[in-house]
Design a protein around this motif. Structure first.
Motif, PDB file in Angstrom:
ATOM      1  N   VAL A   9       0.841  -1.201   0.000  1.00 30.56           N
ATOM      2  CA  VAL A   9       0.000   0.000   0.000  1.00 30.56           C
ATOM      3  C   VAL A   9       0.880   1.257   0.000  1.00 30.56           C
ATOM      4  N   HIS A  10       1.921   1.204   0.828  1.00 34.18           N
ATOM      5  CA  HIS A  10       2.764   2.391   0.978  1.00 34.18           C
ATOM      6  C   HIS A  10       3.484   2.743  -0.326  1.00 34.18           C
ATOM      7  N   LEU A  11       3.923   1.725  -1.037  1.00 25.48           N
ATOM      8  CA  LEU A  11       4.617   1.952  -2.308  1.00 25.48           C
ATOM      9  C   LEU A  11       3.744   2.763  -3.267  1.00 25.48           C
ATOM     10  N   SER A  12       2.453   2.423  -3.277  1.00 30.67           N
ATOM     11  CA  SER A  12       1.527   3.127  -4.166  1.00 30.67           C
ATOM     12  C   SER A  12       1.489   4.623  -3.823  1.00 30.67           C
ATOM     13  N   SER A  13       1.490   4.956  -2.531  1.00 29.56           N
ATOM     14  CA  SER A  13       1.454   6.374  -2.142  1.00 29.56           C
ATOM     15  C   SER A  13       2.807   7.041  -2.416  1.00 29.56           C
ATOM     16  N   GLU A  14       3.883   6.263  -2.306  1.00 29.12           N
ATOM     17  CA  GLU A  14       5.205   6.832  -2.625  1.00 29.12           C
ATOM     18  C   GLU A  14       5.291   7.185  -4.111  1.00 29.12           C
ATOM     19  N   LEU A  15       4.785   6.283  -4.949  1.00 31.75           N
ATOM     20  CA  LEU A  15       4.837   6.534  -6.391  1.00 31.75           C
ATOM     21  C   LEU A  15       3.988   7.743  -6.769  1.00 31.75           C
ATOM     22  N   ALA A  16       2.930   7.987  -5.978  1.00 29.54           N
ATOM     23  CA  ALA A  16       2.078   9.156  -6.243  1.00 29.54           C
ATOM     24  C   ALA A  16       2.592  10.389  -5.512  1.00 29.54           C
ATOM     25  N   LYS A  17       3.725  10.244  -4.842  1.00 29.06           N
ATOM     26  CA  LYS A  17       4.347  11.329  -4.075  1.00 29.06           C
ATOM     27  C   LYS A  17       3.414  11.866  -2.995  1.00 29.06           C
ATOM     28  N   LYS A  18       2.704  10.931  -2.338  1.00 29.52           N
ATOM     29  CA  LYS A  18       1.801  11.324  -1.244  1.00 29.52           C
ATOM     30  C   LYS A  18       2.028  10.436  -0.032  1.00 29.52           C
ATOM     31  N   ALA A  19       3.267   9.989   0.155  1.00 27.01           N
ATOM     32  CA  ALA A  19       3.518   8.991   1.199  1.00 27.01           C
ATOM     33  C   ALA A  19       3.379   9.569   2.605  1.00 27.01           C
TER      34      ALA A  19
ATOM     35  N   TYR B 244       2.830 -10.985   4.488  1.00 27.41           N
ATOM     36  CA  TYR B 244       3.056 -11.039   3.043  1.00 27.41           C
ATOM     37  C   TYR B 244       1.781 -11.574   2.381  1.00 27.41           C
ATOM     38  N   PRO B 245       1.599 -11.274   1.091  1.00 25.90           N
ATOM     39  CA  PRO B 245       0.381 -11.732   0.417  1.00 25.90           C
ATOM     40  C   PRO B 245       0.059 -13.215   0.643  1.00 25.90           C
ATOM     41  N   HIS B 246       1.083 -14.091   0.624  1.00 25.56           N
ATOM     42  CA  HIS B 246       0.775 -15.521   0.775  1.00 25.56           C
ATOM     43  C   HIS B 246       0.331 -15.862   2.199  1.00 25.56           C
ATOM     44  N   GLU B 247       0.448 -14.902   3.113  1.00 24.95           N
ATOM     45  CA  GLU B 247      -0.028 -15.126   4.486  1.00 24.95           C
ATOM     46  C   GLU B 247      -1.416 -14.527   4.702  1.00 24.95           C
ATOM     47  N   LEU B 248      -2.032 -14.094   3.605  1.00 20.75           N
ATOM     48  CA  LEU B 248      -3.372 -13.492   3.693  1.00 20.75           C
ATOM     49  C   LEU B 248      -4.362 -14.319   2.881  1.00 20.75           C
ATOM     50  N   SER B 249      -5.622 -14.319   3.311  1.00 24.27           N
ATOM     51  CA  SER B 249      -6.665 -15.005   2.531  1.00 24.27           C
ATOM     52  C   SER B 249      -6.943 -14.209   1.258  1.00 24.27           C
ATOM     53  N   GLY B 250      -7.698 -14.804   0.353  1.00 24.35           N
ATOM     54  CA  GLY B 250      -8.044 -14.110  -0.899  1.00 24.35           C
ATOM     55  C   GLY B 250      -8.758 -12.794  -0.620  1.00 24.35           C
ATOM     56  N   GLY B 251      -9.710 -12.821   0.307  1.00 26.62           N
ATOM     57  CA  GLY B 251     -10.467 -11.612   0.636  1.00 26.62           C
ATOM     58  C   GLY B 251      -9.582 -10.540   1.273  1.00 26.62           C
ATOM     59  N   GLU B 252      -8.628 -10.984   2.081  1.00 26.15           N
ATOM     60  CA  GLU B 252      -7.703 -10.025   2.706  1.00 26.15           C
ATOM     61  C   GLU B 252      -6.777  -9.410   1.662  1.00 26.15           C
ATOM     62  N   GLN B 253      -6.314 -10.231   0.730  1.00 18.45           N
ATOM     63  CA  GLN B 253      -5.474  -9.697  -0.359  1.00 18.45           C
ATOM     64  C   GLN B 253      -6.257  -8.684  -1.185  1.00 18.45           C
ATOM     65  N   GLN B 254      -7.532  -9.014  -1.396  1.00 18.41           N
ATOM     66  CA  GLN B 254      -8.378  -8.103  -2.170  1.00 18.41           C
ATOM     67  C   GLN B 254      -8.474  -6.741  -1.474  1.00 18.41           C
ATOM     68  N   ARG B 255      -8.558  -6.782  -0.149  1.00 18.89           N
ATOM     69  CA  ARG B 255      -8.674  -5.523   0.586  1.00 18.89           C
ATOM     70  C   ARG B 255      -7.350  -4.744   0.586  1.00 18.89           C
ATOM     71  N   VAL B 256      -6.231  -5.454   0.538  1.00 19.65           N
ATOM     72  CA  VAL B 256      -4.944  -4.760   0.377  1.00 19.65           C
ATOM     73  C   VAL B 256      -4.948  -4.058  -0.990  1.00 19.65           C
ATOM     74  N   ALA B 257      -5.441  -4.763  -1.989  1.00 21.40           N
ATOM     75  CA  ALA B 257      -5.481  -4.194  -3.351  1.00 21.40           C
ATOM     76  C   ALA B 257      -6.364  -2.945  -3.394  1.00 21.40           C
TER      77      ALA B 257
END
Ligand SMILES: Nc1ncnc2c1ncn2[C@@H]1O[C@H](COP(=O)(O)OP(=O)(O)OP(=O)(O)O)[C@@H](O)[C@H]1O
Ligand SMILES: [Mg+2]
Length: 232
Positions: A109-119, A140-153
């Protein structure tokens, strides 16, 4: 700022296969999305929903047709400018999440805000909590369920406060209660006029949140239905 966040006219996409198997995925799509609008895009599997979202995001190029995002004709943008636009103005929720497997939920999530220069680390934490992932930041993603990964996305798409969110089946892996919460979160930003949302979906729940419902059939938008969604 343009009053239409998206304008698409006579959009065609042909995927080359071998000589027998080319696919006309889009066959003349027209669509406009106003600032703050929530649009749900229904349609059977293979009808062209993901193709349309990918083209609007500038992830792929059309065979023919016009796409404008926030007043900018995508054809006029070189690769660098397209990338910049994707990083700052568009949030994209992929159908299959596309999280970076070597980064934690927080880092994705943080990387996305860094790339948008809003970290802002506190904000990253807050947004993960708002999608119900407090305490899971370091997984890490593999430690999250599908629904949890979706919410990270989803958190990754909205953290940068984009003008437009393109969400491909954003609640597909969520139970009704969590899905409702996520749709409330996404649409509340639209009600404030800060964001527009185009979501491809199979979930009837989405229609309760949409201002407009479109149905895609074989690469064209066949039906358009305006709901009387109350606005606070
Ligand atoms: N990269 C590609 N190369 C070749 N054909 C493709 C490609 N991507 C999609 N297609 C084809 O284009 C058509 C539209 O696919 P698309 O993924 O846009 O459908 P969709 O509506 O998103 O379906 P679903 O609901 O299953 O996600 C399908 O016939 C698909 O097989
Ligand atoms: Mg799809």
């Amino acid at each position: 700022m343009a009053d239409k966040v998206v304008r698409v006219a006579d959009l065609w996409k042909y995927y080359d296969g071998d000589s027998q198997n080319g696919v006309e995925a889009l066959r003349g799509v027209n669509i406009e999305i106003a600032r703050g609008e929530v649009v749900a895009l229904f349609g059977k599997s293979g009808s062209g929903k993901s193709t349309l979202l990918n083209l609007i995001a500038g992830l792929d190029r059309p065979t023919k047709g016009f796409i404008e995002v926030n007043g900018k004709d995508l054809r006029m943008l070189d690769e660098t400018r397209r990338t910049r636009m994707r990083r700052t103005e568009i949030g994209f929720v992929f159908q299959f999440f596309n999280l970076i497997s070597t980064l934690t939920a927080f880092e994705n999530v943080h990387l996305s805000s860094e790339l948008a220069k809003k970290a802002d680390r506190a904000k990253t934490k807050e947004i993960l909590a708002s999608v119900g992932l407090a305490g899971m930041e370091n997984r890490y993603p593999h430690e999250l369920s599908g629904g949890e990964q979706q919410r990270v996305a989803i958190a990754r798409a909205i953290i940068k406060e984009p003008l437009l969110v393109l969400a491909d089946e954003p609640t597909g892996n969520l139970d009704t209660q969590t899905g409702t919460h996520i749709l409330e979160l996404l649409t509340s930003r639209c009600r404030e006029g800060k964001m527009s949302l185009l979501m491809a979906t199979h979930t009837p729940l989405a229609s309760e949140f949409a201002d407009r419902i479109l149905t895609m059939v074989d690469g064209v938008i066949r039906e358009e239905f305006v709901t009387d969604q109350p606005r606070p």
